[in-house]
Enzyme design. Structure first.
Site, PDB file in Angstrom:
ATOM      1  N   ASP A 122       0.850  -1.190   0.000  1.00 45.03           N
ATOM      2  CA  ASP A 122       0.000   0.000   0.000  1.00 45.03           C
ATOM      3  C   ASP A 122       0.891   1.249   0.000  1.00 45.03           C
ATOM      4  O   ASP A 122       2.074   1.187   0.352  1.00 45.03           O
ATOM      5  CB  ASP A 122      -0.895  -0.036   1.234  1.00 45.03           C
ATOM      6  N   ASP A 161      -0.319   5.134   0.872  1.00 49.83           N
ATOM      7  CA  ASP A 161      -0.614   6.055   1.974  1.00 49.83           C
ATOM      8  C   ASP A 161      -0.738   5.305   3.294  1.00 49.83           C
ATOM      9  O   ASP A 161      -1.474   4.323   3.405  1.00 49.83           O
ATOM     10  CB  ASP A 161      -1.922   6.808   1.696  1.00 49.83           C
ATOM     11  N   ASP A 209      -2.396  -0.498   5.800  1.00 54.17           N
ATOM     12  CA  ASP A 209      -2.706   0.122   7.090  1.00 54.17           C
ATOM     13  C   ASP A 209      -4.190   0.335   7.305  1.00 54.17           C
ATOM     14  O   ASP A 209      -4.610   0.648   8.419  1.00 54.17           O
ATOM     15  CB  ASP A 209      -2.010   1.488   7.185  1.00 54.17           C
TER      16      ASP A 209
END
Length: 252
Positions: A28, A30, A206
């Site tokens: 991922d 961000d 996240d």
């Protein structure tokens, strides 16, 4: 008082016993490769990250991909010159190899009235923002936390009576995107072909949107991790990634 953040970030991390020759990294952007910022445009790429990613890609025989909710063009903007595969907008767009054309799913057009309503909603809440995508849009309320529940209610009302689009929660944001589009599908698409096929995927993210990617990685014999459950911060993960790329070269 002594600041122990750096020590904590660099020492608390899971053990990943997959050699680069057998690994495929699906990461991922961000909140994972970069820290979350007040707006999507204001993220900062830490010095040395590009070099780490290039070294990691070479160790893994090219099996490195960024799997993100952002459009591919934005990843190229923040990571210029980093030769990697990218799945953008949760898999709506895929570039499997550096320099390849971007393939995009054919999707229904987003109703213009929703965007008009979204613009009016953002205008009523200073600090909120609208992020447009080819296949949907995101309403961010990090700068206006009190607007979150109102945004959710409004967006759910727009989606009533149809099944082509879905509402998805994210960190201080709500996203409307086409039904059936998620990072799990992106992982499965990547793992079907070289250089990813036959390797064990390592998916790191996240957000709740990353859980689909984690589950898909685990189903094909890989592993998945989330920040902060497995790595305490994005910085801790970046430090671990650099360490892996530097010391595991002998495993290739």
């Amino acid at each position: 008082m002594t600041d122990t953040t750096a020590t904590r970030d660099t020492t608390v991390s899971p053990h990943i016993d997959i050699a680069p020759g057998h690994a495929a990294f699906l990461l991922d952007f961000d909140g994972t490769l970069v820290d979350i910022a007040p707006t999507p445009d204001s993220v900062v790429v830490e010095p040395g990250l590009a070099e780490t990613l290039i070294r990691l890609r070479d160790l893994c025989g090219g099996a490195l991909a960024i799997v993100t909710g952002r459009p591919i063009e934005q990843v190229d903007h923040f990571l210029p010159g980093v030769p990697t595969a990218v799945c953008g907008e949760h898999g709506v767009a895929i570039r499997r190899h550096p320099g390849d054309p971007i393939s995009r799913d054919t999707l229904l057009e987003l109703p213009p009235a929703w965007l008009m309503e979204a613009e009016r909603l953002v205008a009523a809440w200073p600090g909120a923002s609208l992020e447009r995508k080819r296949a949907g849009f995101v309403l961010h309320y990090r700068g206006a936390p009190e607007a979150g529940s109102l945004m959710e209610a409004a967006m759910r009302s727009w989606l009533e009576g149809q099944s082509a689009f879905e509402l998805h929660p994210a960190k201080m944001a709500w996203e409307i995107r086409p039904a059936g589009i998620d990072k799990g599908n992106a992982v499965r698409a990547l793992m079907e072909a070289a250089p990813f096929a036959g390797r064990r995927p390592i998916f790191v993210g996240d957000d709740v949107t990353d859980m689909d990617g984690i589950r898909a990685a685990e189903l094909v014999g890989g592993v998945g991790f989330r920040i902060p459950e497995d790595f305490p911060t994005p910085h801790a993960f970046r430090m671990w990634l650099r360490h892996y790329a530097e010391v595991r070269a002998w495993d290739v």
